[in-house]
Structure formats: C-alpha cells, structure tokens
Design a protein around this motif. Structure first.
Motif, short mmCIF file in Angstrom:
data_model
loop_
_atom_site.label_atom_id
_atom_site.label_comp_id
_atom_site.label_asym_id
_atom_site.label_seq_id
_atom_site.Cartn_x
_atom_site.Cartn_y
_atom_site.Cartn_z
N ASP A 84 -20.19 6.11 41.84
CA ASP A 84 -18.75 5.88 41.72
C ASP A 84 -18.38 4.46 42.12
OD1 ASP A 84 -18.54 8.50 40.91
OD2 ASP A 84 -17.89 9.24 42.89
N ALA A 85 -19.02 3.95 43.18
CA ALA A 85 -18.74 2.58 43.62
C ALA A 85 -19.15 1.57 42.54
CB ALA A 85 -19.48 2.29 44.92
N LYS A 86 -20.27 1.79 41.90
CA LYS A 86 -20.72 0.91 40.83
C LYS A 86 -19.73 0.94 39.66
CE LYS A 86 -23.65 -1.29 38.08
NZ LYS A 86 -23.69 -2.68 38.01
N LYS A 87 -19.22 2.12 39.34
CA LYS A 87 -18.26 2.25 38.24
C LYS A 87 -16.96 1.51 38.58
CE LYS A 87 -16.64 5.41 34.85
NZ LYS A 87 -17.31 5.02 33.65
N MET A 88 -16.52 1.58 39.84
CA MET A 88 -15.31 0.87 40.25
C MET A 88 -15.50 -0.65 40.15
SD MET A 88 -12.96 2.99 40.77
CE MET A 88 -11.76 1.94 41.54
N ILE A 89 -16.67 -1.12 40.51
CA ILE A 89 -16.95 -2.56 40.39
C ILE A 89 -16.88 -2.99 38.94
CG2 ILE A 89 -18.78 -4.29 40.64
CD1 ILE A 89 -19.63 -2.82 43.20
N GLU A 90 -17.46 -2.20 38.04
CA GLU A 90 -17.42 -2.53 36.62
C GLU A 90 -16.00 -2.53 36.08
OE1 GLU A 90 -20.01 0.24 34.72
OE2 GLU A 90 -21.82 -0.73 35.48
N LEU A 91 -15.20 -1.54 36.49
CA LEU A 91 -13.81 -1.49 36.03
C LEU A 91 -13.01 -2.66 36.56
CD1 LEU A 91 -13.04 2.32 36.38
CD2 LEU A 91 -13.37 1.02 34.27
N ASN A 92 -13.27 -3.06 37.80
CA ASN A 92 -12.57 -4.18 38.40
C ASN A 92 -12.88 -5.48 37.66
OD1 ASN A 92 -10.99 -5.62 40.17
ND2 ASN A 92 -12.58 -5.80 41.72
N GLN A 93 -14.12 -5.67 37.26
CA GLN A 93 -14.50 -6.89 36.54
C GLN A 93 -13.92 -6.89 35.13
OE1 GLN A 93 -18.74 -6.77 36.88
NE2 GLN A 93 -18.73 -7.80 38.86
#
Length: 126
Positions: free
Chosen positions: A87-96
C-alpha cells in the motif's frame, strides 16, 4: 543453495547478476543477519529483502533445482510481506503521478509562474 541463486530461481530478480549485486549492497537479511551473495539458505529460513521500495519477507519452503515457472513459485517460498508495504508503494506511485504524468515533458512557463506565485505567497506569510 546460494541466496542470490535462490532469489533468482523463485523470480524475485530477472538475472542472477542483479541478485548478486543487490546482495553486495546489503539488501538481503537471512534470519536477521545481513548476508553476502554466497550465503547458503535452507528450508525454514526467513529472508528479508528490499526491492523497488518494498521490504519483502520470504520464508523458504524448499530449494528448487533451477529457475522455476511463475505458477510453481509458491511450492518453494511463502511470501510473508505485510500488505501495508504494498500500500505504501502504491501511495508513492500515486503521489508522483499527481502533478505530471510520465511522458508529458518538462514543466511549462505557466507551470513555473504558478510555482513562483505559490512560493511568493508562502514567503509573505512567514
């Protein structure tokens, strides 16, 4: 079996040399200890590895003779990675992806002016 060969065999790395390089950088732990690429793994060992900003936790069930197909990987390992890491990885991708999607090019003059306006407003508040 060597840890770099094992992680290549169960498809965590595309090539064995990439797995070896990651081990040399200290990205693998076996039962809590940082290991070198030549470290042998045995059934029952817990491997922690960091790849693509995700901390994986893998339990070794058995050792394959060579690289296995994607459908057979679960016979040789159990992935104990918590869902929060994904989930943390997905949030980083969405943020970028929020501001500028890949392939849209460099920021425009309008983008720079908008950024300057925001920065000027924050300086006035301080």
């Amino acid at each position: 079996m060597r840890i770099d060969k094992y992680l290549w065999s169960v498809r965590y790395y595309k090539t064995r040399s990439k797995a070896t390089d990651a081990a040399k950088k200290g990205r693998f732990r076996v039962n809590g200890d940082i290991v070198k690429p030549a470290r042998d793994v045995f059934p029952g060992d817990m491997i922690s590895l960091r790849k693509d900003q995700i901390d994986y936790k893998v339990e070794v069930l058995d050792l394959p003779a060579s690289r296995v197909g994607a459908k057979l990987v679960n016979l040789y390992r159990v992935d104990r990675t918590p869902q929060e890491n994904f989930d943390a990885k997905k949030m980083i991708e969405l943020n970028q992806d929020y501001y500028r999607r890949k392939g849209e090019g460099r920021p425009t003059k309008k983008d720079r002016r908008d950024l300057d306006d925001v920065l000027d407003q924050t300086e006035e508040i301080d």
